[in-house]
Scaffold this motif. Structure first.
Motif, PDB file in Angstrom:
ATOM      1  N   PHE A  47     -16.465 -26.971 -25.768  1.00 12.07           N
ATOM      2  CA  PHE A  47     -17.910 -26.967 -25.548  1.00 12.07           C
ATOM      3  C   PHE A  47     -18.383 -25.580 -25.102  1.00 12.07           C
ATOM      4  CE2 PHE A  47     -17.876 -31.748 -24.980  1.00 12.07           C
ATOM      5  CZ  PHE A  47     -18.705 -31.993 -26.067  1.00 12.07           C
ATOM      6  N   ASN A  48     -17.646 -24.953 -24.210  1.00  8.54           N
ATOM      7  CA  ASN A  48     -18.018 -23.616 -23.732  1.00  8.54           C
ATOM      8  C   ASN A  48     -18.004 -22.603 -24.873  1.00  8.54           C
ATOM      9  OD1 ASN A  48     -18.311 -24.523 -21.121  1.00  8.54           O
ATOM     10  ND2 ASN A  48     -16.240 -23.971 -20.497  1.00  8.54           N
ATOM     11  N   ASN A  49     -17.011 -22.717 -25.781  1.00 11.86           N
ATOM     12  CA  ASN A  49     -16.946 -21.801 -26.920  1.00 11.86           C
ATOM     13  C   ASN A  49     -18.146 -21.975 -27.841  1.00 11.86           C
ATOM     14  OD1 ASN A  49     -14.528 -20.769 -26.008  1.00 11.86           O
ATOM     15  ND2 ASN A  49     -13.252 -22.040 -27.346  1.00 11.86           N
ATOM     16  N   ILE A  50     -18.520 -23.240 -28.114  1.00 15.23           N
ATOM     17  CA  ILE A  50     -19.690 -23.504 -28.958  1.00 15.23           C
ATOM     18  C   ILE A  50     -20.943 -22.915 -28.311  1.00 15.23           C
ATOM     19  CG2 ILE A  50     -21.201 -25.323 -29.855  1.00 15.23           C
ATOM     20  CD1 ILE A  50     -18.723 -27.077 -30.181  1.00 15.23           C
ATOM     21  N   ASP A  51     -21.088 -23.142 -27.012  1.00 14.06           N
ATOM     22  CA  ASP A  51     -22.259 -22.649 -26.290  1.00 14.06           C
ATOM     23  C   ASP A  51     -22.341 -21.120 -26.362  1.00 14.06           C
ATOM     24  OD1 ASP A  51     -24.378 -23.438 -23.992  1.00 14.06           O
ATOM     25  OD2 ASP A  51     -23.339 -21.600 -23.402  1.00 14.06           O
ATOM     26  N   GLN A  52     -21.225 -20.425 -26.096  1.00 17.89           N
ATOM     27  CA  GLN A  52     -21.226 -18.961 -26.105  1.00 17.89           C
ATOM     28  C   GLN A  52     -21.514 -18.400 -27.492  1.00 17.89           C
ATOM     29  OE1 GLN A  52     -17.484 -17.713 -24.403  1.00 17.89           O
ATOM     30  NE2 GLN A  52     -17.848 -18.806 -22.477  1.00 17.89           N
ATOM     31  N   GLN A  53     -20.890 -18.994 -28.527  1.00 14.01           N
ATOM     32  CA  GLN A  53     -21.108 -18.501 -29.885  1.00 14.01           C
ATOM     33  C   GLN A  53     -22.555 -18.723 -30.326  1.00 14.01           C
ATOM     34  OE1 GLN A  53     -18.092 -20.216 -32.481  1.00 14.01           O
ATOM     35  NE2 GLN A  53     -16.535 -19.911 -30.895  1.00 14.01           N
ATOM     36  N   SER A  54     -23.106 -19.893 -29.991  1.00 15.29           N
ATOM     37  CA  SER A  54     -24.489 -20.181 -30.362  1.00 15.29           C
ATOM     38  C   SER A  54     -25.448 -19.220 -29.678  1.00 15.29           C
ATOM     39  CB  SER A  54     -24.838 -21.629 -29.990  1.00 15.29           C
ATOM     40  OG  SER A  54     -26.169 -21.922 -30.317  1.00 15.29           O
ATOM     41  N   ARG A  55     -25.206 -18.916 -28.423  1.00  9.99           N
ATOM     42  CA  ARG A  55     -26.073 -17.986 -27.703  1.00  9.99           C
ATOM     43  C   ARG A  55     -25.994 -16.583 -28.306  1.00  9.99           C
ATOM     44  NH1 ARG A  55     -28.060 -20.135 -22.949  1.00  9.99           N
ATOM     45  NH2 ARG A  55     -27.074 -22.119 -22.335  1.00  9.99           N
ATOM     46  N   ALA A  56     -24.794 -16.177 -28.719  1.00  6.67           N
ATOM     47  CA  ALA A  56     -24.652 -14.848 -29.337  1.00  6.67           C
ATOM     48  C   ALA A  56     -25.395 -14.788 -30.673  1.00  6.67           C
ATOM     49  CB  ALA A  56     -23.168 -14.532 -29.535  1.00  6.67           C
ATOM     50  N   ILE A  57     -25.258 -15.838 -31.482  1.00  6.29           N
ATOM     51  CA  ILE A  57     -25.989 -15.889 -32.756  1.00  6.29           C
ATOM     52  C   ILE A  57     -27.495 -15.879 -32.509  1.00  6.29           C
ATOM     53  CG2 ILE A  57     -26.469 -17.338 -34.770  1.00  6.29           C
ATOM     54  CD1 ILE A  57     -23.576 -18.359 -34.571  1.00  6.29           C
ATOM     55  N   SER A  58     -27.933 -16.693 -31.554  1.00  7.64           N
ATOM     56  CA  SER A  58     -29.358 -16.787 -31.241  1.00  7.64           C
ATOM     57  C   SER A  58     -29.920 -15.445 -30.794  1.00  7.64           C
ATOM     58  CB  SER A  58     -29.578 -17.843 -30.153  1.00  7.64           C
ATOM     59  OG  SER A  58     -30.930 -17.904 -29.766  1.00  7.64           O
ATOM     60  N   LYS A  59     -29.193 -14.742 -29.927  1.00  2.83           N
ATOM     61  CA  LYS A  59     -29.671 -13.449 -29.415  1.00  2.83           C
ATOM     62  C   LYS A  59     -29.826 -12.439 -30.546  1.00  2.83           C
ATOM     63  CE  LYS A  59     -28.506  -9.973 -25.893  1.00  2.83           C
ATOM     64  NZ  LYS A  59     -28.413  -8.795 -26.762  1.00  2.83           N
ATOM     65  N   ASP A  60     -28.832 -12.378 -31.427  1.00  2.00           N
ATOM     66  CA  ASP A  60     -28.886 -11.426 -32.531  1.00  2.00           C
ATOM     67  C   ASP A  60     -30.026 -11.765 -33.498  1.00  2.00           C
ATOM     68  OD1 ASP A  60     -27.684  -9.206 -34.121  1.00  2.00           O
ATOM     69  OD2 ASP A  60     -27.333 -10.822 -35.563  1.00  2.00           O
ATOM     70  N   LEU A  61     -30.137 -13.055 -33.859  1.00  2.00           N
ATOM     71  CA  LEU A  61     -31.198 -13.463 -34.787  1.00  2.00           C
ATOM     72  C   LEU A  61     -32.584 -13.221 -34.190  1.00  2.00           C
ATOM     73  CD1 LEU A  61     -30.083 -16.818 -36.463  1.00  2.00           C
ATOM     74  CD2 LEU A  61     -30.531 -14.632 -37.564  1.00  2.00           C
ATOM     75  N   LYS A  62     -32.736 -13.557 -32.916  1.00  2.00           N
ATOM     76  CA  LYS A  62     -34.043 -13.412 -32.283  1.00  2.00           C
ATOM     77  C   LYS A  62     -34.484 -11.961 -32.245  1.00  2.00           C
ATOM     78  CE  LYS A  62     -36.693 -14.901 -28.260  1.00  2.00           C
ATOM     79  NZ  LYS A  62     -36.661 -15.653 -26.975  1.00  2.00           N
ATOM     80  N   GLU A  63     -33.565 -11.050 -31.951  1.00  2.00           N
ATOM     81  CA  GLU A  63     -33.910  -9.628 -31.915  1.00  2.00           C
ATOM     82  C   GLU A  63     -34.371  -9.146 -33.286  1.00  2.00           C
ATOM     83  OE1 GLU A  63     -30.428  -7.725 -30.450  1.00  2.00           O
ATOM     84  OE2 GLU A  63     -30.799  -8.245 -28.333  1.00  2.00           O
ATOM     85  N   ARG A  64     -33.662  -9.537 -34.342  1.00  2.00           N
ATOM     86  CA  ARG A  64     -34.043  -9.098 -35.685  1.00  2.00           C
ATOM     87  C   ARG A  64     -35.348  -9.758 -36.133  1.00  2.00           C
ATOM     88  NH1 ARG A  64     -28.535  -8.622 -39.328  1.00  2.00           N
ATOM     89  NH2 ARG A  64     -27.100  -8.045 -37.659  1.00  2.00           N
ATOM     90  N   ALA A  65     -35.490 -11.053 -35.821  1.00  2.00           N
ATOM     91  CA  ALA A  65     -36.709 -11.762 -36.217  1.00  2.00           C
ATOM     92  C   ALA A  65     -37.927 -11.220 -35.481  1.00  2.00           C
ATOM     93  CB  ALA A  65     -36.545 -13.260 -35.937  1.00  2.00           C
ATOM     94  N   THR A  66     -37.770 -10.901 -34.208  1.00  2.00           N
ATOM     95  CA  THR A  66     -38.880 -10.346 -33.434  1.00  2.00           C
ATOM     96  C   THR A  66     -39.298  -8.995 -33.985  1.00  2.00           C
ATOM     97  OG1 THR A  66     -38.105 -11.512 -31.448  1.00  2.00           O
ATOM     98  CG2 THR A  66     -39.632  -9.682 -31.116  1.00  2.00           C
ATOM     99  N   SER A  67     -38.328  -8.188 -34.373  1.00  2.00           N
ATOM    100  CA  SER A  67     -38.631  -6.892 -34.987  1.00  2.00           C
ATOM    101  C   SER A  67     -39.405  -7.073 -36.293  1.00  2.00           C
ATOM    102  CB  SER A  67     -37.329  -6.119 -35.238  1.00  2.00           C
ATOM    103  OG  SER A  67     -37.591  -4.903 -35.885  1.00  2.00           O
ATOM    104  N   TYR A  68     -39.011  -8.079 -37.090  1.00  2.00           N
ATOM    105  CA  TYR A  68     -39.715  -8.337 -38.351  1.00  2.00           C
ATOM    106  C   TYR A  68     -41.154  -8.781 -38.081  1.00  2.00           C
ATOM    107  CZ  TYR A  68     -41.059 -10.526 -42.744  1.00  2.00           C
ATOM    108  OH  TYR A  68     -41.732 -10.863 -43.888  1.00  2.00           O
ATOM    109  N   LEU A  69     -41.355  -9.662 -37.097  1.00  2.00           N
ATOM    110  CA  LEU A  69     -42.707 -10.123 -36.770  1.00  2.00           C
ATOM    111  C   LEU A  69     -43.591  -8.968 -36.305  1.00  2.00           C
ATOM    112  CD1 LEU A  69     -41.929 -13.463 -34.888  1.00  2.00           C
ATOM    113  CD2 LEU A  69     -42.940 -13.213 -37.159  1.00  2.00           C
ATOM    114  N   ALA A  70     -43.009  -8.068 -35.531  1.00  2.00           N
ATOM    115  CA  ALA A  70     -43.786  -6.926 -35.034  1.00  2.00           C
ATOM    116  C   ALA A  70     -44.239  -6.009 -36.168  1.00  2.00           C
ATOM    117  CB  ALA A  70     -42.955  -6.134 -34.021  1.00  2.00           C
TER     118      ALA A  70
END
Length: 621
Positions: free
Chosen positions: A379-402
């Motif tokens: 469970f901890n591995n799933i949580d950490q990997q999901s957070r890493a994916i989310s952080k990377d995607l959010k940064e790129r998506a936010t840049s695109y929106l801007a």
């Protein structure tokens, strides 16, 4: 039973254990079970039974109880480090990050007060949180529990960061009235806990609410939907009431200061690590995106605190300071200290999906994974990997929106929708609807399929539920809300206007009468009632922002918590000059409190005492 007698039996530990069992059986009281288990543990470990702190069942003044609650934290048996974990989370996840975000003077954290609102059901988890938080309190000079500090560091902690902060502690309880007398007994139990500690107790009962069946199907968290009880409706009810109560508590001594950031608050709930694991599984069953397969957050995003439509810069959070703990740790803490709690018998049934995951799925997974420790690691591995994916995607998506030319519309990059574009559209849709629309991965896939499969079709509409539609026009996507069910008739009309001398005792704004000052160049103009969709997103300057730049009227409505699909229908009083039209006043409907709203006059038309003004009499149609 004499504790001193038992201490003399310490050399004969087996005899002492047998003796406590006999006494417990003979007593016939269920609450003795954790009591005698604790005594047995102390005898086995050669502890002096006279040092044991029993359940408080005797009368004591509020002052003594507060002292007991705030001075005895180190006396708890806490082998699972429950209090330490709660202390660390409050400091590292909630209080220190908030302090770091506000602009303060040196050492000004001493002037900051946090209002902590504990949601206590009376069950195992919330009772443990209650005792852990009260153990961290340190009473100040007077007798009030409201004048305390909360200790955020260990005695041997010499590191940087905040060590303590002024704190006001309150408890909220919700009686859902779904379990007969047990529900009332839960309420009485929590009320007694608070009375013993002198902590303010706030209770809400399901039958006290007036839920309108006309609201069935609405998804706004600030609007109850229907009169029948469901888990989802109850959750929205609790969150709305908790936010309202926190706003009242934080702002009650702060009504005349709208820029004071020294008071803020947090709603504490008792979710723990097992709850977080269940959340991951429930998200997986719902088909959540990989970037969202993470557990519960220790702290929510901040939200503005408002009361009776009064503006404020004070903020609040939802926080969960027990996420690093497991259910077994919590149970051991309560039993080791002979602390009572209430057991909700419905938790043992599989009526709800979460219960079935907890009672059947997780035990099976634990067996298949090779034990508790192995499953938690996964469970901890799933949580950490999901957070890493989310952080990377959010940064790129936010840049695109801007980079988009407009934030009110979504600009497609071309005929292909990649994962960055998917995430950007999900963020954008949530943002422009004030989080009312949370698109699922399946819904975004439908939009993606339409764009990529039919690139030559530049105009189409897709229904995404809850009366929302995605409309394509060229390379632009827009969100539309179906408001056909809203009546075309205006809700207000002007009955009469006349010139009067504005008296110092006159009320400027009310539901049916307004006093406005019309400038000379507009004296021959006519006042009319319109909707915002008829006049556009004109500029508006409320009285409390005088001296600052005007804001767009829809921005004002957003700050007043008017849902997106209601804003275009909001009535405004307008006056037309030779070249343009201006908004004189706007009606703010109090959707959340179910009371009549009020008219807000634009600062430019605000009357002055003793001057000749226009009195406008209004009526509902």
């Amino acid at each position: 039973m004499s504790y001193h007698l038992l201490s003399r039996l310490r050399p004969l530990r087996a005899s002492a254990i047998l003796f406590t069992n006999i006494v417990s059986v003979c007593s016939g009281f269920l609450w003795h079970q954790p009591h005698h288990l604790s005594l047995q543990r102390q005898l086995i470990h050669h502890q002096d039974a006279s040092s044991y702190v029993p359940v408080q069942r005797f009368s004591m003044s509020n002052r003594d109880l507060v002292s007991s609650a705030t001075d005895r934290g180190h006396e708890f048996v806490d082998d699972g480090n429950i209090i330490s974990a709660v202390r660390s989370s409050l400091r590292d996840d909630l209080i220190q990050p908030h302090i770091d975000t506000i602009s303060t003077n040196n050492d000004s954290s001493q002037d900051i007060t946090v209002v902590l609102l504990l949601a206590v059901s009376g069950g195992r988890d919330s009772v443990a949180l209650f005792h852990a938080v009260t153990a961290l309190l340190r009473k100040n000079n007077d007798d009030s529990i409201l004048n305390t500090t909360i200790c955020l560091s260990h005695d041997n902690d010499s590191g940087d960061g905040i060590k303590e902060i002024q704190c006001e502690l309150h408890v909220a309880h919700f009686n859902h009235e779904q379990r007969g007398d047990n529900s009332d007994e839960d309420e009485a139990f929590v009320q007694r806990l608070c009375a013993e500690r002198g902590i303010p107790f706030h209770n809400y009962s399901w039958s006290d609410e007036e839920f309108s069946s006309a609201k069935v199907g609405q998804t706004d968290e600030n609007t109850m939907s229907g009169i029948s009880f469901t888990q989802d409706i109850a959750r929205k009810w609790r969150r709305r009431k908790l936010r309202d109560l926190l706003s009242d508590l934080v702002l009650q001594t702060n009504k005349n200061t709208i820029r004071d950031t020294n008071r803020w608050g947090a709603i504490l709930t008792a979710h723990h690590g097992d709850d977080s694991d269940e959340t991951i599984l429930l998200k997986l069953l719902r088909g959540s995106h990989l970037s969202n397969l993470r557990g519960i957050e220790a702290r929510s995003d901040k939200f503005d605190l408002t009361t009776d439509m009064s503006p404020s810069t004070c903020v609040g959070y939802f926080a969960k300071p027990m996420l690093q703990l497991r259910k077994n740790d919590i149970t051991n803490f309560l039993e080791s200290n002979a602390l009572e709690w209430r057991e909700d018998e419905s938790n043992a049934t599989n009526k709800y999906k979460r219960n079935k995951v907890r009672n059947e799925l997780i035990p099976l997974m634990r067996e298949l994974a090779g034990g508790e420790e192995a499953l938690q690691k996964r469970f901890n591995n799933i949580d950490q990997q999901s957070r890493a994916i989310s952080k990377d995607l959010k940064e790129r998506a936010t840049s695109y929106l801007a980079s988009m030319p407009s934030q009110s519309e979504f600009w497609l990059p071309g005929d292909e929708v990649d994962i960055i574009c998917e995430e950007a559209f999900h963020i954008w849709a949530s943002r422009v609807t004030d989080r009312q629309l949370q698109l699922s991965y399946d819904q975004i896939n439908r939009i993606k399929f339409q764009v990529e499969r039919y690139p030559s079709r530049l105009q189409w509409t897709i229904d995404v539920g809850d009366l929302w539609r995605v409309q394509r026009n060229g390379h632009i996507l827009a969100l539309l809300h179906d408001t056909e069910n809203i009546s075309d008739s205006l809700p207000w009309c002007i009955v009469e206007t006349k010139s009067v001398l504005f008296d110092v005792n006159d009320q400027i704004e009310s539901d049916t009468e307004l006093f406005i000052s019309i400038p000379p160049e507009l004296e021959n103009s006519t006042l009319t009632i319109k909707r915002i969709k008829d006049v556009g997103n004109l500029r508006f300057l409320p009285q409390w922002r005088e001296g600052r730049s005007p804001m767009k009227i829809k921005e004002l409505l957003r700050g007043q918590k008017i849902p997106l699909h209601h804003r275009d229908e909001t009535p405004v009083m307008c006056i037309s000059g030779e070249t343009d039209e201006q908004i004189v006043a706007v009606h703010i409907e109090n959707l959340e409190k179910r009371r009549d709203g009020k008219w807000i006059i634009q600062s430019y038309f605000h009357p002055s005492k003793g001057n000749c003004v226009t009195k406008v009499k209004l009526a509902k149609t």
